[in-house]
Scaffold this motif. Structure first.
Motif, PDB file in Angstrom:
ATOM      1  N   MET A   1      39.457  40.831  50.290  1.00 17.88           N
ATOM      2  CA  MET A   1      40.628  41.400  49.616  1.00 17.88           C
ATOM      3  C   MET A   1      41.188  40.399  48.607  1.00 17.88           C
ATOM      4  N   ASP A   2      41.317  40.860  47.362  1.00 16.84           N
ATOM      5  CA  ASP A   2      41.963  39.984  46.396  1.00 16.84           C
ATOM      6  C   ASP A   2      42.691  40.819  45.353  1.00 16.84           C
ATOM      7  N   TYR A   3      43.378  40.171  44.470  1.00 16.78           N
ATOM      8  CA  TYR A   3      44.207  40.896  43.505  1.00 16.78           C
ATOM      9  C   TYR A   3      43.679  40.778  42.078  1.00 16.78           C
ATOM     10  N   PHE A   4      42.371  40.877  41.960  1.00 19.96           N
ATOM     11  CA  PHE A   4      41.739  41.047  40.656  1.00 19.96           C
ATOM     12  C   PHE A   4      41.123  42.444  40.680  1.00 19.96           C
ATOM     13  N   GLY A   5      41.487  43.264  39.728  1.00 21.42           N
ATOM     14  CA  GLY A   5      40.941  44.622  39.749  1.00 21.42           C
ATOM     15  C   GLY A   5      41.208  45.317  38.433  1.00 21.42           C
ATOM     16  N   TYR A   6      40.569  46.468  38.261  1.00 22.78           N
ATOM     17  CA  TYR A   6      40.722  47.197  36.999  1.00 22.78           C
ATOM     18  C   TYR A   6      41.948  48.100  37.028  1.00 22.78           C
ATOM     19  N   LYS A   7      42.703  48.078  35.944  1.00 20.94           N
ATOM     20  CA  LYS A   7      43.769  49.059  35.722  1.00 20.94           C
ATOM     21  C   LYS A   7      43.540  49.618  34.331  1.00 20.94           C
ATOM     22  N   ASN A   8      43.433  50.913  34.238  1.00 20.88           N
ATOM     23  CA  ASN A   8      43.128  51.563  32.948  1.00 20.88           C
ATOM     24  C   ASN A   8      41.922  50.913  32.256  1.00 20.88           C
ATOM     25  N   ASN A   9      40.888  50.656  33.046  1.00 24.18           N
ATOM     26  CA  ASN A   9      39.630  50.114  32.516  1.00 24.18           C
ATOM     27  C   ASN A   9      39.701  48.681  31.996  1.00 24.18           C
ATOM     28  N   VAL A  10      40.762  47.987  32.361  1.00 20.38           N
ATOM     29  CA  VAL A  10      40.881  46.584  31.952  1.00 20.38           C
ATOM     30  C   VAL A  10      41.062  45.736  33.207  1.00 20.38           C
TER      31      VAL A  10
ATOM     32  N   GLY B   1      40.350  33.018  42.591  1.00 19.69           N
ATOM     33  CA  GLY B   1      40.179  32.587  41.206  1.00 19.69           C
ATOM     34  C   GLY B   1      38.989  33.233  40.522  1.00 19.69           C
ATOM     35  N   ILE B   2      39.125  33.445  39.220  1.00 20.17           N
ATOM     36  CA  ILE B   2      37.989  33.883  38.401  1.00 20.17           C
ATOM     37  C   ILE B   2      37.883  32.929  37.203  1.00 20.17           C
ATOM     38  N   LEU B   3      36.715  32.932  36.599  1.00 23.28           N
ATOM     39  CA  LEU B   3      36.517  32.144  35.386  1.00 23.28           C
ATOM     40  C   LEU B   3      36.227  33.126  34.252  1.00 23.28           C
ATOM     41  N   VAL B   4      37.071  33.090  33.240  1.00 22.17           N
ATOM     42  CA  VAL B   4      36.931  34.034  32.130  1.00 22.17           C
ATOM     43  C   VAL B   4      36.229  33.335  30.961  1.00 22.17           C
ATOM     44  N   ALA B   5      35.213  33.997  30.433  1.00 17.30           N
ATOM     45  CA  ALA B   5      34.446  33.408  29.334  1.00 17.30           C
ATOM     46  C   ALA B   5      34.210  34.441  28.245  1.00 17.30           C
ATOM     47  N   LYS B   6      33.917  33.936  27.067  1.00 16.89           N
ATOM     48  CA  LYS B   6      33.633  34.836  25.948  1.00 16.89           C
ATOM     49  C   LYS B   6      32.149  34.734  25.600  1.00 16.89           C
ATOM     50  N   VAL B   7      31.570  35.863  25.223  1.00 22.06           N
ATOM     51  CA  VAL B   7      30.167  35.839  24.805  1.00 22.06           C
ATOM     52  C   VAL B   7      30.125  35.390  23.341  1.00 22.06           C
ATOM     53  N   ILE B   8      29.394  34.309  23.096  1.00 22.49           N
ATOM     54  CA  ILE B   8      29.311  33.803  21.721  1.00 22.49           C
ATOM     55  C   ILE B   8      28.153  34.474  20.981  1.00 22.49           C
ATOM     56  N   TYR B   9      27.014  34.488  21.632  1.00 19.70           N
ATOM     57  CA  TYR B   9      25.836  35.101  20.995  1.00 19.70           C
ATOM     58  C   TYR B   9      25.062  35.973  21.970  1.00 19.70           C
ATOM     59  N   ASN B  10      24.471  36.991  21.422  1.00 21.22           N
ATOM     60  CA  ASN B  10      23.454  37.778  22.081  1.00 21.22           C
ATOM     61  C   ASN B  10      22.135  37.243  21.563  1.00 21.22           C
ATOM     62  N   LYS B  11      21.255  36.843  22.436  1.00 21.35           N
ATOM     63  CA  LYS B  11      20.007  36.263  21.939  1.00 21.35           C
ATOM     64  C   LYS B  11      18.819  36.874  22.646  1.00 21.35           C
ATOM     65  N   LYS B  12      17.886  37.359  21.833  1.00 21.36           N
ATOM     66  CA  LYS B  12      16.684  37.919  22.432  1.00 21.36           C
ATOM     67  C   LYS B  12      15.660  36.808  22.540  1.00 21.36           C
ATOM     68  N   GLY B  13      15.255  36.473  23.754  1.00 17.91           N
ATOM     69  CA  GLY B  13      14.221  35.457  23.927  1.00 17.91           C
ATOM     70  C   GLY B  13      12.867  36.129  24.030  1.00 17.91           C
ATOM     71  N   GLY B  14      11.848  35.344  24.341  1.00 18.52           N
ATOM     72  CA  GLY B  14      10.500  35.889  24.460  1.00 18.52           C
ATOM     73  C   GLY B  14      10.420  36.969  25.529  1.00 18.52           C
ATOM     74  N   THR B  15      11.059  36.676  26.681  1.00 17.24           N
ATOM     75  CA  THR B  15      10.987  37.644  27.779  1.00 17.24           C
ATOM     76  C   THR B  15      12.361  38.037  28.302  1.00 17.24           C
ATOM     77  N   LYS B  16      13.402  37.450  27.758  1.00 16.55           N
ATOM     78  CA  LYS B  16      14.732  37.667  28.359  1.00 16.55           C
ATOM     79  C   LYS B  16      15.764  38.027  27.307  1.00 16.55           C
ATOM     80  N   ASN B  17      16.810  38.718  27.765  1.00 16.31           N
ATOM     81  CA  ASN B  17      17.993  38.894  26.924  1.00 16.31           C
ATOM     82  C   ASN B  17      19.034  37.898  27.403  1.00 16.31           C
ATOM     83  N   PHE B  18      19.400  36.981  26.509  1.00 18.23           N
ATOM     84  CA  PHE B  18      20.397  35.994  26.912  1.00 18.23           C
ATOM     85  C   PHE B  18      21.772  36.372  26.395  1.00 18.23           C
ATOM     86  N   LEU B  19      22.761  36.221  27.286  1.00 12.16           N
ATOM     87  CA  LEU B  19      24.145  36.283  26.826  1.00 12.16           C
ATOM     88  C   LEU B  19      24.617  34.843  26.834  1.00 12.16           C
TER      89      LEU B  19
END
Ligand code: LLP
Length: 417
Positions: A1-10, A283-301
């Motif tokens: 049980m914790d108090y991180f959750g979605y309200k109105n999709n946020v 606790g949560i750690l919030v991060a921003k996606v800087i790049y979308n990168k397509k590798g040889g076999t993987k999709n990197f965020l």
């Protein structure tokens, strides 16, 4: 049980939208929920309220001063493993008389500091440490309370890096040597053996290893009591697991209901040292996606956070849930979520399905309240993240983001010719 959750999709922390926090404080950002911390503390406290029990929150899991202050105000004691942690506890308003001090390598300076501060007891991990504490206490003309940490040699069924109660681990006094040591310890006039202690590991999801270890150590206490020793406390350590993924750890109430009967008729005070149980899902750690990168076999965020902020995935292959801060209905895509650090081991998640993520999107790494910020580093000369605590709709900045100046503050350019 914790108090991180979605309200109105946020995604929200209690009543606060994570987008607002990211905009105001930047990313990467640690966000803590006050209510999650206090509720977990209260859960464990009330589960043991019908027997004399001191809850000593394990500072190593999250040692932010506000975090400690919140718990001090709840009446918590503290489990520490260094002079630095003692300094933090005192600075945060914690009561040294409720502090227990473990760790295999306490230095003379740290022992002096502990004695001067009037801590409840040192949990001693070797004969030589016991001698050292006795000598220091003698010099200071004091008698010091100690507990002997016994290594009960039980399997805790967790990651091998965080198992501590097996014979081959460096922690505690071998169970077969314990009784002899107790007898010998009576020769030391400046230590008062008041407690026995154990800590068998971390992220333990079943109660059985505790029952096994406690039963083994109980026999030792019973033997000692026959010799006239007076063991006042039984410190059963920390280690209670939390939910990262699909684990089903025991609740505080289930844990208590199996543990308490073991102490029937023993006239002993219990000490518990929960760390992750209280802080993990706070606790949560919030991060921003800087790049979308397509590798040889993987999709990197590629995000703006990595192993310098949260090392658990890299170090223990630990699983942390990752959530988009803003719900989108896009189709799922398979990603490796990585950081900007120059190591292939710098990842937060591998082969994870997430609704398609765009550059600039915010992600939240869950269960980052324990062993997150405390294990962070400046590797790659990255500034440590900011930390905020949310209570209802109030937000408190509890650690500023480090500055460029902070990075070099202790360096000196020596005049070498
Ligand atoms: N007491 C003692 C003596 C300890 O060594 C520890 C943790 C605790 C209490 C608190 O354990 P908890 O309740 O949090 O499981 N960095 C690793 C965890 C290392 C735990 C070390 N000792 C991780 O991120 O999983």
């Amino acid at each position: 049980m914790d108090y991180f959750g979605y309200k109105n999709n946020v995604l929200c922390a209690e009543d606060v939208d994570i987008n607002t926090l990211a905009k105001k404080y930047g990313t990467p950002l640690y966000v803590y929920s006050h209510r999650t911390i206090t509720e977990h503390f209260r859960k464990i406290k009330s589960a043991f309220s019908d027997m004399p029990t001191l809850i000593c929150y394990s500072v190593k899991a999250n040692s932010n001063l506000t975090f400690l202050n919140v718990l001090a105000k709840e009446g918590s004691g503290f489990d520490i493993v260094s002079g630095g942690e003692l300094y933090r506890v005192i600075k945060a308003g914690g009561d040294p008389k409720k502090v227990v001090y473990a760790g295999v390598g306490k230095t003379e300076e740290e022992i002096v500091y502990g004695i001067k501060s009037g801590i409840l007891l040192f949990n001693v991990e070797s004969v030589n440490e016991l001698k050292q504490i006795n000598n220091v206490a003698k010099k200071m003309k004091k008698t010091v309370n100690v507990g002997l940490r016994i290594n009960p040699d039980v399997e805790a069924a967790t990651h091998h890096y965080i198992t501590t109660g097996k014979k081959e681990n460096k922690f505690g006094i071998d169970i077969e040597l314990a009784t002899t040591l107790f007898t010998e310890a009576r020769k030391f006039k400046h230590v008062n053996i008041k407690a026995v202690d154990m800590h068998i590991g971390s992220q333990i999801t079943t109660i059985e290893p505790y029952v096994k270890a406690i039963s083994k150590i109980k026999k030792i206490i019973e033997g000692l009591n026959e010799t006239g020793a007076k063991i006042e406390y039984f410190d059963i350590g920390g280690g209670l697991g939390v939910i990262y993924d699909e684990e089903k750890p025991s609740t505080a109430a289930m844990f208590a209901s199996e543990i308490k009967p073991l102490f029937k008729g023993m006239n002993i005070k219990l000490i518990l040292e929960p760390g992750r149980f209280i802080s993990g899902n706070s606790g949560i750690l919030v991060a921003k996606v800087i790049y979308n990168k397509k590798g040889g076999t993987k999709n990197f965020l590629i995000t703006d956070t990595g192993m310098n902020d949260l090392i658990r995935p890299s170090l223990y292959q630990a699983y942390h849930k990752i959530l988009p801060v803003n719900v989108n209905k896009a189709k799922l895509k398979l990603y490796d979520v990585v950081g900007p650090i120059c190591e292939s081991g710098d990842f937060l998640a591998k082969d994870r399905h997430l609704p398609e993520v765009k550059e600039g999107d915010l992600l939240a790494v869950r269960t980052a309240g324990a062993y997150g910020m405390v294990m962070s580093s400046n590797y790659n000369s990255r500034r440590r993240a900011a930390e905020v605590m949310v209570k209802g709709n109030n937000v408190f900045l509890v650690r500023e983001r480090e500055t460029m100046e902070d990075l070099t503050a202790k360096d000196k350019i020596a005049d070498i010719r």
